[in-house]
Enzyme design. Structure first.
Site, PDB file in Angstrom:
ATOM      1  CD  GLU A 232      -0.274  23.999   9.741  1.00 12.96           C
ATOM      2  OE1 GLU A 232      -0.264  22.757   9.830  1.00 12.96           O
ATOM      3  OE2 GLU A 232       0.583  24.725  10.290  1.00 12.96           O
TER       4      GLU A 232
ATOM      5  CB  CYS B 212       3.778  19.247  12.957  1.00 10.64           C
ATOM      6  SG  CYS B 212       3.334  18.249  14.418  1.00 10.64           S
TER       7      CYS B 212
ATOM      8  CG  HIS C  52       0.222  22.214  13.461  1.00  9.31           C
ATOM      9  ND1 HIS C  52       0.263  21.610  12.225  1.00  9.31           N
ATOM     10  CD2 HIS C  52       0.425  21.226  14.369  1.00  9.31           C
ATOM     11  CE1 HIS C  52       0.479  20.302  12.367  1.00  9.31           C
ATOM     12  NE2 HIS C  52       0.585  20.050  13.659  1.00  9.31           N
TER      13      HIS C  52
END
Length: 244
Positions: free
Chosen positions: A189, A96, A187
């Protein structure tokens, strides 16, 4: 393998007790790869920097609420660190904001897009699948939280994934089969439960209500699964490619 996370933005205080900061997010993601990693975070957003690229075996640059084009004290030294790491060919992963600032530091450009917010699960098309991305599906669904985008690629960067909303969604630096750095706009994660809490928390504040509502509905709708597990394997295979 020692992985340093350069924390360019902090999790909202209300979410921190359950979810922690970006170093915990990435440690959890890397655990999904099935390989042991030692993860340490540096809060670069608060001026805490490692001594140099040799302080870890590989680096992850996190997301942030800030724009790479904004005037913040941590941005120039972070760009300098990225350039030093690039010169040393220290493996780097940008996510990002990390994706955007790597591009900026290395000769590309990121801007606030007139497309507005990309929020919730977005679907991406794989344009190339080098060996470390073997068996990756042609289409992937990952959480997105951004309004800035990379609009000009740095020299030597190759686009690996794209979407109608975000053209330059994933990049490899150098030979795509053995890149020295990679970066991704969404993202991987973020889990769906965290994305839901984040969007709900910032609905009507940072995120327009209608955009947030569509994103929240999309997190619960049938469709492609969140493919964070694929990204965990990409990150593992990319990092182990450079293991000494």
């Amino acid at each position: 393998m020692r992985i340093g996370v350069l924390i360019a933005g902090l999790t909202a205080e209300k979410l921190t007790p359950e979810w922690g900061q970006y170093d915990r997010f990435f440690a959890t993601l890397l655990e999904r790869s099935g390989e042991p990693f030692s993860v340490r975070g540096w809060r670069v957003v608060e001026g805490e920097f490692p001594e140099g690229p040799e302080a870890a075996d590989g680096w992850i640059i996190s997301g942030s609420k800030h724009g790479v084009y904004e005037d913040h004290a941590f941005i120039p030294p972070l760009k300098a660190f990225i350039r030093d790491a690039a010169a040393a060919r220290a493996p780097m992963i940008g996510v990002c904001f990390g994706h955007q600032i790597m591009a900026e530091a290395l000769g590309g450009r990121a801007v606030k897009s007139d497309k507005g917010w990309g929020l919730g699960l977005h679907e991406y098309e794989s344009l190339a699948r080098p060996g470390w991305m073997a068996e990756t599906p042609e289409r992937l669904s990952l959480p997105a939280v951004h309004q800035d985008q990379v609009v000009e690629l740095p020299p030597g960067a190759t686009r690996l994934a794209t979407s109608p909303f975000c053209e330059n969604a994933m990049l490899a630096y150098g030979d795509p089969e053995r890149p020295w750095a990679i970066s991704i706009q969404p993202h991987p994660e973020f889990t769906a439960p965290f994305a839901r809490e984040l969007i709900a928390l910032r609905r009507g504040d940072a995120f327009p209500e209608d955009v947030a509502d569509r994103a929240l509905a999309g997190l619960d709708a049938p469709g492609p699964a969140h493919d964070g597990a694929w990204a965990a394997r990409w990150f593992r295979d990319f990092l182990f490619m450079h293991k000494k």
